[in-house]
Design a protein around this motif. Structure first.
Motif, PDB file in Angstrom:
ATOM      1  N   LEU A   7      -9.034 -10.151  -1.393  1.00 12.22           N
ATOM      2  CA  LEU A   7      -7.821  -9.980  -0.590  1.00 12.22           C
ATOM      3  C   LEU A   7      -7.826 -10.892   0.628  1.00 12.22           C
ATOM      4  N   LEU A   8      -8.989 -11.084   1.224  1.00  6.49           N
ATOM      5  CA  LEU A   8      -9.082 -11.981   2.380  1.00  6.49           C
ATOM      6  C   LEU A   8      -8.726 -13.401   1.989  1.00  6.49           C
ATOM      7  N   SER A   9      -9.163 -13.844   0.832  1.00  4.82           N
ATOM      8  CA  SER A   9      -8.821 -15.205   0.403  1.00  4.82           C
ATOM      9  C   SER A   9      -7.330 -15.306   0.078  1.00  4.82           C
ATOM     10  N   GLU A  10      -6.737 -14.235  -0.464  1.00  5.05           N
ATOM     11  CA  GLU A  10      -5.292 -14.239  -0.720  1.00  5.05           C
ATOM     12  C   GLU A  10      -4.506 -14.297   0.591  1.00  5.05           C
ATOM     13  N   ILE A  11      -4.974 -13.586   1.603  1.00  2.63           N
ATOM     14  CA  ILE A  11      -4.318 -13.619   2.916  1.00  2.63           C
ATOM     15  C   ILE A  11      -4.366 -15.034   3.474  1.00  2.63           C
ATOM     16  N   GLU A  12      -5.509 -15.660   3.339  1.00  6.14           N
ATOM     17  CA  GLU A  12      -5.679 -17.026   3.836  1.00  6.14           C
ATOM     18  C   GLU A  12      -4.693 -17.979   3.155  1.00  6.14           C
ATOM     19  N   GLN A  13      -4.376 -17.702   1.895  1.00  3.59           N
ATOM     20  CA  GLN A  13      -3.440 -18.551   1.150  1.00  3.59           C
ATOM     21  C   GLN A  13      -1.980 -18.203   1.460  1.00  3.59           C
ATOM     22  N   GLY A  14      -1.756 -17.178   2.274  1.00  6.16           N
ATOM     23  CA  GLY A  14      -0.412 -16.839   2.703  1.00  6.16           C
ATOM     24  C   GLY A  14       0.251 -15.718   1.932  1.00  6.16           C
ATOM     25  N   ASN A  15      -0.473 -15.002   1.100  1.00  8.34           N
ATOM     26  CA  ASN A  15       0.082 -13.883   0.344  1.00  8.34           C
ATOM     27  C   ASN A  15       0.306 -12.703   1.284  1.00  8.34           C
ATOM     28  N   ALA A  16       1.569 -12.405   1.572  1.00  5.73           N
ATOM     29  CA  ALA A  16       1.919 -11.349   2.530  1.00  5.73           C
ATOM     30  C   ALA A  16       1.536  -9.959   2.033  1.00  5.73           C
ATOM     31  N   THR A  17       1.627  -9.710   0.745  1.00  4.30           N
ATOM     32  CA  THR A  17       1.295  -8.381   0.232  1.00  4.30           C
ATOM     33  C   THR A  17      -0.213  -8.124   0.251  1.00  4.30           C
ATOM     34  N   ALA A  18      -1.005  -9.189   0.280  1.00  6.18           N
ATOM     35  CA  ALA A  18      -2.460  -9.025   0.316  1.00  6.18           C
ATOM     36  C   ALA A  18      -2.894  -8.356   1.609  1.00  6.18           C
ATOM     37  N   LEU A  23      -5.292  -3.725   4.291  1.00  7.14           N
ATOM     38  CA  LEU A  23      -5.215  -2.639   5.264  1.00  7.14           C
ATOM     39  C   LEU A  23      -5.461  -1.305   4.574  1.00  7.14           C
ATOM     40  N   ASP A  24      -4.841  -1.093   3.407  1.00 10.54           N
ATOM     41  CA  ASP A  24      -5.080   0.151   2.658  1.00 10.54           C
ATOM     42  C   ASP A  24      -6.553   0.307   2.313  1.00 10.54           C
ATOM     43  N   LEU A  25      -7.200  -0.808   1.974  1.00 11.09           N
ATOM     44  CA  LEU A  25      -8.594  -0.777   1.548  1.00 11.09           C
ATOM     45  C   LEU A  25      -9.554  -0.479   2.702  1.00 11.09           C
ATOM     46  N   VAL A  53      -6.914   0.836  16.050  1.00 10.59           N
ATOM     47  CA  VAL A  53      -6.952   0.150  14.751  1.00 10.59           C
ATOM     48  C   VAL A  53      -5.690  -0.691  14.554  1.00 10.59           C
ATOM     49  N   HIS A  54      -4.538  -0.126  14.861  1.00 12.29           N
ATOM     50  CA  HIS A  54      -3.284  -0.855  14.655  1.00 12.29           C
ATOM     51  C   HIS A  54      -3.220  -2.094  15.538  1.00 12.29           C
ATOM     52  N   GLU A  55      -3.605  -1.952  16.791  1.00 14.42           N
ATOM     53  CA  GLU A  55      -3.575  -3.113  17.674  1.00 14.42           C
ATOM     54  C   GLU A  55      -4.584  -4.172  17.234  1.00 14.42           C
ATOM     55  N   ALA A  56      -5.760  -3.740  16.822  1.00 15.69           N
ATOM     56  CA  ALA A  56      -6.764  -4.690  16.324  1.00 15.69           C
ATOM     57  C   ALA A  56      -6.247  -5.373  15.062  1.00 15.69           C
ATOM     58  N   TRP A  57      -5.605  -4.611  14.190  1.00 21.53           N
ATOM     59  CA  TRP A  57      -5.064  -5.181  12.951  1.00 21.53           C
ATOM     60  C   TRP A  57      -4.016  -6.250  13.268  1.00 21.53           C
ATOM     61  N   LEU A  58      -3.134  -5.951  14.212  1.00 18.83           N
ATOM     62  CA  LEU A  58      -2.112  -6.930  14.591  1.00 18.83           C
ATOM     63  C   LEU A  58      -2.739  -8.197  15.156  1.00 18.83           C
ATOM     64  N   ARG A  59      -3.798  -8.038  15.916  1.00 17.91           N
ATOM     65  CA  ARG A  59      -4.481  -9.217  16.450  1.00 17.91           C
ATOM     66  C   ARG A  59      -5.171 -10.012  15.348  1.00 17.91           C
ATOM     67  N   LEU A  60      -5.623  -9.319  14.324  1.00 14.38           N
ATOM     68  CA  LEU A  60      -6.342  -9.999  13.238  1.00 14.38           C
ATOM     69  C   LEU A  60      -5.412 -10.736  12.284  1.00 14.38           C
ATOM     70  N   VAL A  61      -4.341 -10.108  11.868  1.00 14.32           N
ATOM     71  CA  VAL A  61      -3.505 -10.707  10.826  1.00 14.32           C
ATOM     72  C   VAL A  61      -2.050 -10.912  11.244  1.00 14.32           C
ATOM     73  N   GLY A  62      -1.665 -10.468  12.397  1.00 15.64           N
ATOM     74  CA  GLY A  62      -0.272 -10.569  12.819  1.00 15.64           C
ATOM     75  C   GLY A  62       0.157 -11.983  13.165  1.00 15.64           C
ATOM     76  N   GLY A  63       1.229 -12.437  12.571  1.00 16.51           N
ATOM     77  CA  GLY A  63       1.847 -13.689  12.947  1.00 16.51           C
ATOM     78  C   GLY A  63       1.173 -14.952  12.462  1.00 16.51           C
ATOM     79  N   SER A  64       0.076 -14.880  11.780  1.00 18.73           N
ATOM     80  CA  SER A  64      -0.584 -16.098  11.308  1.00 18.73           C
ATOM     81  C   SER A  64      -1.297 -15.797  10.000  1.00 18.73           C
ATOM     82  N   HIS A  65      -1.886 -16.821   9.429  1.00 15.91           N
ATOM     83  CA  HIS A  65      -2.663 -16.672   8.200  1.00 15.91           C
ATOM     84  C   HIS A  65      -4.127 -16.783   8.569  1.00 15.91           C
ATOM     85  N   PRO A  66      -4.763 -15.645   8.825  1.00 17.95           N
ATOM     86  CA  PRO A  66      -6.153 -15.684   9.258  1.00 17.95           C
ATOM     87  C   PRO A  66      -7.077 -16.172   8.147  1.00 17.95           C
ATOM     88  N   ALA A  67      -8.201 -16.720   8.543  1.00 18.90           N
ATOM     89  CA  ALA A  67      -9.185 -17.211   7.579  1.00 18.90           C
ATOM     90  C   ALA A  67     -10.485 -16.446   7.787  1.00 18.90           C
TER      91      ALA A  67
END
Length: 184
Positions: A7-18, A23-25, A53-67
């Motif tokens: 899922l992390l690699s899918e996020i890096e590739q820009g998959n929004a549903t990943a 997050l569910d995982l 958790v929510h604020e940390a999550w937003l910082r981790l994946v919000g608005g960009s494609h984290p790697a």
């Protein structure tokens, strides 16, 4: 590869549903870590584990494609995000507008020798950057243990080291940081 790593690699590739699937995982584990950290905070604090958790999550994946390279890198980044949130919160609470460091105290529970949680967090943060320059892996142990509230076993698993090594690093780091704080 684990589900999280895929899922992390899918996020890096820009998959929004990943990001939603990730997050569910990891949500329950992140929330448990946040609850552990917040349980050591002052009893009248207002930050809830879910909000952390929510604020940390937003910082981790919000608005960009984290790697993220892998699960360990993700949890290390999550610990760093929680650290920054708690540091920012502690600094904000110590501003004049938010009481200037004044806090409610219960005279019955007064312990003059113990620093309050916000001052402790700020003191650790002040010396942690220098510690990280000298001992990067040990600094990661501090971030995971102190700011994310992980156990020795969880820290060892995330960093890929033995539990005994994690305990040794934690002991060394605490002594080093306490020494630096006392010299300040």
């Amino acid at each position: 590869m684990s589900d999280a790593t895929l899922l992390l690699s899918e996020i890096e590739q820009g998959n929004a549903t990943a990001a939603e699937k990730l997050l569910d995982l990891v949500y329950e584990e992140l929330r448990r870590l946040a609850a552990s950290k917040i349980s050591r905070e002052a009893p009248y604090q207002t930050l809830q584990p879910t909000a952390l958790v929510h604020e940390a999550w937003l910082r981790l994946v919000g608005g960009s494609h984290p790697a993220f390279e892998n699960r360990a890198h993700f949890f290390s980044a999550a610990a760093e995000a929680m650290r920054r949130i708690l540091i920012d919160r502690a600094r904000r609470k110590l501003t004049v507008r938010h009481g200037g460091g004044y806090e409610r105290i219960d005279v019955e529970q007064l312990d003059l020798a113990a620093p309050d949680a916000d001052q402790e967090i700020l003191a650790v943060d002040e010396v942690l950057d220098e510690f990280a320059r000298q001992h990067p892996v040990k600094a990661e142990v501090v971030k995971l243990r102190f700011f994310a509230g992980m156990t020795h076993e969880e820290t060892a698993q995330v960093l890929g080291i033995s539990e005994a090594t994690a305990r040794n690093y934690w002991t060394f780091a605490r002594a080093w940081i306490l020494n630096e704080i006392n010299q300040s």
